[in-house]
Design an enzyme around this catalytic site. Structure first.
Site, mmCIF file in Angstrom:
data_model
loop_
_atom_site.group_PDB
_atom_site.id
_atom_site.type_symbol
_atom_site.label_atom_id
_atom_site.label_comp_id
_atom_site.label_asym_id
_atom_site.label_seq_id
_atom_site.Cartn_x
_atom_site.Cartn_y
_atom_site.Cartn_z
ATOM 1 N N TYR A 45 0.844 -1.200 0.000
ATOM 2 C CA TYR A 45 0.000 0.000 0.000
ATOM 3 C C TYR A 45 0.882 1.254 0.000
ATOM 4 O O TYR A 45 1.734 1.438 0.878
ATOM 5 C CB TYR A 45 -0.942 0.033 1.212
ATOM 6 C CG TYR A 45 -2.057 -0.999 1.178
ATOM 7 C CD1 TYR A 45 -2.350 -1.731 0.032
ATOM 8 C CD2 TYR A 45 -2.825 -1.248 2.309
ATOM 9 C CE1 TYR A 45 -3.363 -2.680 0.010
ATOM 10 C CE2 TYR A 45 -3.851 -2.190 2.298
ATOM 11 C CZ TYR A 45 -4.103 -2.903 1.138
ATOM 12 O OH TYR A 45 -5.113 -3.842 1.127
HETATM 13 N N1 LIG Z 1 -7.127 -7.958 0.319
HETATM 14 C C1 LIG Z 1 -7.313 -7.213 -0.738
HETATM 15 O O1 LIG Z 1 -7.018 -7.611 -1.872
HETATM 16 C C2 LIG Z 1 -7.882 -5.831 -0.578
HETATM 17 C C3 LIG Z 1 -8.308 -5.109 -1.705
HETATM 18 C C4 LIG Z 1 -8.847 -3.842 -1.513
HETATM 19 C C5 LIG Z 1 -8.950 -3.322 -0.228
HETATM 20 N N2 LIG Z 1 -8.506 -4.039 0.842
HETATM 21 C C6 LIG Z 1 -8.607 -3.506 2.227
HETATM 22 O O2 LIG Z 1 -9.937 -3.078 2.442
HETATM 23 C C7 LIG Z 1 -9.940 -1.712 2.855
HETATM 24 C C8 LIG Z 1 -11.210 -1.069 2.341
HETATM 25 O O3 LIG Z 1 -11.271 -1.220 0.924
HETATM 26 P P1 LIG Z 1 -11.773 -0.024 0.050
HETATM 27 O O4 LIG Z 1 -10.993 1.194 0.369
HETATM 28 O O5 LIG Z 1 -11.814 -0.482 -1.355
HETATM 29 O O6 LIG Z 1 -13.267 0.129 0.652
HETATM 30 P P2 LIG Z 1 -14.564 0.836 0.117
HETATM 31 O O7 LIG Z 1 -15.331 1.197 1.341
HETATM 32 O O8 LIG Z 1 -15.251 0.002 -0.879
HETATM 33 O O9 LIG Z 1 -14.048 2.151 -0.623
HETATM 34 C C9 LIG Z 1 -13.480 3.182 0.114
HETATM 35 C C10 LIG Z 1 -13.478 4.465 -0.728
HETATM 36 O O10 LIG Z 1 -14.825 4.857 -0.994
HETATM 37 C C11 LIG Z 1 -14.967 6.255 -0.798
HETATM 38 N N3 LIG Z 1 -15.795 6.410 0.417
HETATM 39 C C12 LIG Z 1 -15.672 5.733 1.592
HETATM 40 N N4 LIG Z 1 -16.622 6.087 2.448
HETATM 41 C C13 LIG Z 1 -17.377 6.997 1.828
HETATM 42 C C14 LIG Z 1 -18.517 7.723 2.222
HETATM 43 N N5 LIG Z 1 -19.050 7.576 3.435
HETATM 44 N N6 LIG Z 1 -19.075 8.591 1.329
HETATM 45 C C15 LIG Z 1 -18.530 8.750 0.102
HETATM 46 N N7 LIG Z 1 -17.436 8.085 -0.330
HETATM 47 C C16 LIG Z 1 -16.863 7.211 0.529
HETATM 48 C C17 LIG Z 1 -13.558 6.799 -0.623
HETATM 49 O O11 LIG Z 1 -12.977 7.007 -1.909
HETATM 50 P P3 LIG Z 1 -13.029 8.405 -2.700
HETATM 51 O O12 LIG Z 1 -13.168 9.525 -1.730
HETATM 52 O O13 LIG Z 1 -11.752 8.443 -3.449
HETATM 53 O O14 LIG Z 1 -14.202 8.264 -3.613
HETATM 54 C C18 LIG Z 1 -12.855 5.625 0.004
HETATM 55 O O15 LIG Z 1 -11.457 5.655 -0.139
HETATM 56 C C19 LIG Z 1 -8.632 -1.144 2.280
HETATM 57 O O16 LIG Z 1 -8.204 0.005 2.951
HETATM 58 C C20 LIG Z 1 -7.708 -2.306 2.506
HETATM 59 O O17 LIG Z 1 -7.276 -2.330 3.866
HETATM 60 C C21 LIG Z 1 -7.998 -5.285 0.687
#
Ligand SMILES: NC(=O)c1ccc[n+]([C@@H]2O[C@H](COP(=O)([O-])OP(=O)(O)OC[C@H]3O[C@@H](n4cnc5c(N)ncnc54)[C@H](OP(=O)(O)O)[C@@H]3O)[C@@H](O)[C@H]2O)c1
Length: 358
Positions: free
Chosen positions: A59
């Site tokens: 990351y």
């Molecule tokens: N194991 C794996 O392969 C893998 C893959 C992906 C993630 N992960 C883990 O899972 C965690 C979460 O994944 P993710 O970041 O993809 O989760 P997600 O909740 O699907 O997306 C998060 C993104 O959505 C937007 N967001 C979040 N909350 C919001 C809200 N209340 N209102 C409006 N926009 C909002 C923000 O992006 P913007 O502001 O840019 O729109 C934020 O960075 C990661 O940090 C990581 O630790 C693991």
């Protein structure tokens, strides 16, 4: 529910919050959060009582681990945090170098013993700690024997360098085989799986979730908001918005599918009834799914995290749950079709028989 509604992760004694802080945004360029914004996210999550922090060696090219390590050191609360990081992606060459024909060291990626030891030492240095609470295999490399993975990670548990280990982004059979080998050999077993799971990504329900429940592994969903899609900030008629999925971006535009817009409509009607945000309703749905122990929340800015953490206060009623289930129902594949209630009734001579796990 709240962040201090603690529970054990899988069949283990590791106690975690129902929402884990995902730190993929920490130090990431463009769609991420800089140091000051990352510190706010970390402090706010900790102040709300959250104890489960998820990072990975790749990351931000290592920046996320460095920031997380610094924040934990600054708060002096290493013992209070369940610190999880991941290995498996290649640490010697950036994906960009690969597309440009550059080659890295093959033993700086994957689940072979040589890479796991290399990756862990590098993570510990960046994190500024001498142990990791939960060490995830980030992705299955397709070649390393399961026996070697169990042996290497089990040895690291016994050496005290990691407390537990778990698997992300792997076939269900691999996690089950590892759990079985570990149980038979009376050695440390994987305690969780980390998989993409949201209203628009329910494939894992057919194989991964049943496998995890059978083998005593907690399910930890990632991208529960589908990268922000389920917050409702993008519109069917205009996806430009401002966020991770806007314009040309490394995550692509696969979430903008007709089916997903229909799911979003159903989510909006449920969120309106509850008087909550779409993000909160979407998270509440994931958190309520069988087998889910802790859900990863990601944010690029503090107000998003504050919004998301309130999802612990939302409970969907049976009608709202079934409307969302129906709108997002995955097309049953081979396995799901075979284990449908109709087939089970046929097997049991027309009787409805409940198993111990439901
Ligand atoms: N194991 C794996 O392969 C893998 C893959 C992906 C993630 N992960 C883990 O899972 C965690 C979460 O994944 P993710 O970041 O993809 O989760 P997600 O909740 O699907 O997306 C998060 C993104 O959505 C937007 N967001 C979040 N909350 C919001 C809200 N209340 N209102 C409006 N926009 C909002 C923000 O992006 P913007 O502001 O840019 O729109 C934020 O960075 C990661 O940090 C990581 O630790 C693991």
């Amino acid at each position: 529910m709240s962040l201090v509604d603690f529970r054990t992760l899988g069949r283990s004694g590791l106690v975690v919050s129902p929402l884990a802080l995902g730190t993929m945004t920490f130090g990431a360029n463009g769609w991420g959060a800089d140091e000051a914004a990352s510190r706010e996210l970390f402090d706010s999550y900790r102040a709300a009582g959250g104890n489960f922090i998820d990072t990975a060696d790749i990351y931000g090219g290592g920046a996320s681990e460095m920031l997380v390590g610094r924040f934990i050191t600054d708060t002096g609360a290493r013992d209070e945090v369940v610190l999880a990081t991941k290995f498996a992606f290649n640490g010697s060459a950036s994906p960009l170098a690969a597309t440009q024909g550059g080659r890295g060291n093959p033993n700086a990626g994957g689940a072979g013993a040589k890479n796991i030891h290399r990756a862990l030492e590098a993570s510990l240095r960046r994190l500024g700690t001498d142990y990791v609470d939960l060490y995830w295999m980030h992705i299955w490399d397709g070649v390393t024997p399961v026996e070697e993975i169990v042996q290497t990670l089990g040895d690291l548990v016994r050496a005290g360098k990691i407390r537990y280990y778990a698997f992300s982004d792997m076939p269900a059979w691999l996690a089950t085989k590892a759990a079985t080998i570990a149980a038979e050999r009376r050695v440390p077993a994987p305690i969780a799986i980390q998989v993409e799971y949201s209203l628009v990504a329910r494939d894992v329900e057919s194989e991964h979730v049943p496998a995890a429940r059978e083998a005593g592994m907690g399910v930890v969903p990632w991208s529960p908001l589908a990268g922000g899609f389920l917050s409702g900030k993008y519109r069917r008629e205009d996806t430009s918005g401002t966020g991770r999925l806007s314009g040309a971006n490394p995550f692509g535009n696969s979430k903008f599918a007709d089916r997903n817009w229909d799911i979003l409509d159903a989510l909006k009607s449920v969120a309106d009834e509850l008087g909550c945000t779409l993000a909160q309703a979407a998270l509440a749905w994931v958190m309520a799914q069988p087998g889910v122990t802790a859900t990863l929340v990601g944010a690029s800015r503090l107000p998003q995290l504050e919004d998301n953490m309130k999802a612990t206060e939302i409970a969907l009623n049976a009608d709202q749950m079934s409307r969302l289930d129906a709108a997002s129902a995955p097309t049953p594949g081979f396995t799901a079709a075979l284990s449908s209630p109709a087939v089970r009734r046929m097997v049991f001579g027309g009787n409805s028989v409940k198993g111990w796990a439901g």
